[in-house]
Design a protein around this motif. Structure first.
Motif, short mmCIF file in Angstrom:
data_model
loop_
_atom_site.label_atom_id
_atom_site.label_comp_id
_atom_site.label_asym_id
_atom_site.label_seq_id
_atom_site.Cartn_x
_atom_site.Cartn_y
_atom_site.Cartn_z
N ASP A 173 -53.40 -77.60 -22.61
CA ASP A 173 -52.63 -78.34 -24.31
C ASP A 173 -50.68 -77.55 -24.69
N TRP A 174 -51.26 -76.54 -24.91
CA TRP A 174 -50.08 -75.85 -25.42
C TRP A 174 -48.18 -76.18 -23.50
N GLU A 175 -49.05 -76.24 -22.28
CA GLU A 175 -48.19 -76.23 -22.14
C GLU A 175 -47.88 -77.59 -21.92
N LYS A 176 -48.50 -78.55 -22.04
CA LYS A 176 -48.37 -80.83 -22.42
C LYS A 176 -46.76 -80.02 -23.52
N CYS A 177 -47.68 -79.62 -24.35
CA CYS A 177 -46.58 -79.95 -25.90
C CYS A 177 -45.00 -79.08 -25.51
N VAL A 178 -45.44 -77.99 -24.69
CA VAL A 178 -44.37 -77.47 -23.99
C VAL A 178 -43.29 -78.59 -23.29
N GLN A 179 -43.71 -78.95 -22.52
CA GLN A 179 -42.76 -79.90 -21.31
C GLN A 179 -42.58 -81.47 -22.64
N GLU A 180 -42.77 -81.21 -23.14
CA GLU A 180 -42.90 -82.93 -24.04
C GLU A 180 -41.77 -82.56 -25.10
N ALA A 181 -41.76 -81.01 -25.67
CA ALA A 181 -40.29 -80.83 -26.35
C ALA A 181 -39.05 -80.12 -25.62
N GLU A 236 -36.65 -81.43 -28.77
CA GLU A 236 -37.81 -80.89 -30.10
C GLU A 236 -37.69 -79.80 -30.46
N ASP A 237 -37.61 -79.74 -31.38
CA ASP A 237 -37.95 -77.81 -31.89
C ASP A 237 -39.14 -77.49 -31.62
N LEU A 238 -39.60 -76.87 -29.86
CA LEU A 238 -40.72 -76.07 -29.42
C LEU A 238 -41.68 -75.70 -30.83
N LEU A 239 -41.19 -74.29 -31.43
CA LEU A 239 -42.16 -73.75 -31.75
C LEU A 239 -42.63 -74.52 -33.79
N GLN A 240 -41.54 -75.46 -34.09
CA GLN A 240 -42.15 -76.64 -34.68
C GLN A 240 -43.29 -77.72 -34.31
N LYS A 241 -43.09 -78.03 -32.61
CA LYS A 241 -43.80 -79.27 -32.21
C LYS A 241 -45.10 -78.16 -32.04
N CYS A 242 -44.72 -76.61 -31.50
CA CYS A 242 -46.17 -76.60 -30.96
C CYS A 242 -46.61 -75.50 -31.24
N ALA A 243 -46.40 -75.06 -32.67
CA ALA A 243 -47.24 -74.36 -33.79
C ALA A 243 -48.23 -74.87 -33.63
N GLN A 244 -49.38 -75.82 -33.87
CA GLN A 244 -50.61 -75.36 -33.58
C GLN A 244 -51.34 -74.96 -32.55
N VAL A 245 -50.87 -75.97 -31.58
CA VAL A 245 -51.62 -75.50 -30.20
C VAL A 245 -51.38 -73.66 -29.59
N THR A 246 -50.21 -73.51 -30.28
CA THR A 246 -49.37 -72.33 -29.91
C THR A 246 -51.12 -71.29 -30.94
N ALA A 247 -51.30 -71.22 -32.03
CA ALA A 247 -51.95 -70.63 -32.70
C ALA A 247 -53.21 -71.01 -31.98
#
Length: 127
Positions: free
Chosen positions: A52-60, A65-76
């Motif tokens: 899920d995190w990998e997908k989010c990073v790819q999409e960002a 998009e701002d990676l930190l903002q977009k993927c904060a929840q999946v990173t957590a």
């Protein structure tokens, strides 16, 4: 166990050897293009969270998009999962902790000597 002759075809091999070779080839295809870190992350209990995190990073990255903002929840969620499976992910957690500690040390150095950042370092070129 002896190895089959190099000119032997897979169908000529005993069933146990033919099956293991085809399984090895299949695993190599799946792993092709995967980084060692990714394989390690997917090898533990947090495979889904990492995917899920990998997908989010790819999409960002794709959508700029701002990676930190977009993927904060999946990173957590990934971090929480890694903490829950710390026996497996301990090397990564340890490296992350050391990096955090080093960043804090560097920030403290900057606070103590803010001019050091703007001054050129001394070198032999200044002679």
């Amino acid at each position: 166990m002896s190895t089959p002759p190099e000119d032997a075809k897979q169908e000529d091999l005993p069933a146990d050897q033919a099956g293991s070779e085809s399984l090895e080839a299949e695993e190599e295809e799946e792993e092709e293009g995967e980084c060692g870190f990714c394989l390690f992350m997917k090898g533990g209990g947090c495979k889904d969270a990492f995917t899920d995190w990998e997908k989010c990073v790819q999409e960002a990255e794709t959508n700029r998009e701002d990676l930190l903002q977009k993927c904060a929840q999946v990173t957590a969620a990934l971090k929480q999962c890694m903490d829950a499976h710390s026996d497996y992910y301990e090397p990564i957690l340890r490296a992350e902790k050391l990096a955090d500690e080093q960043a804090i040390i560097e920030l403290e150095k900057e606070k103590q000597n803010p001019e050091a950042q703007s001054q050129p370092s001394s070198s032999q070129d200044q002679k």
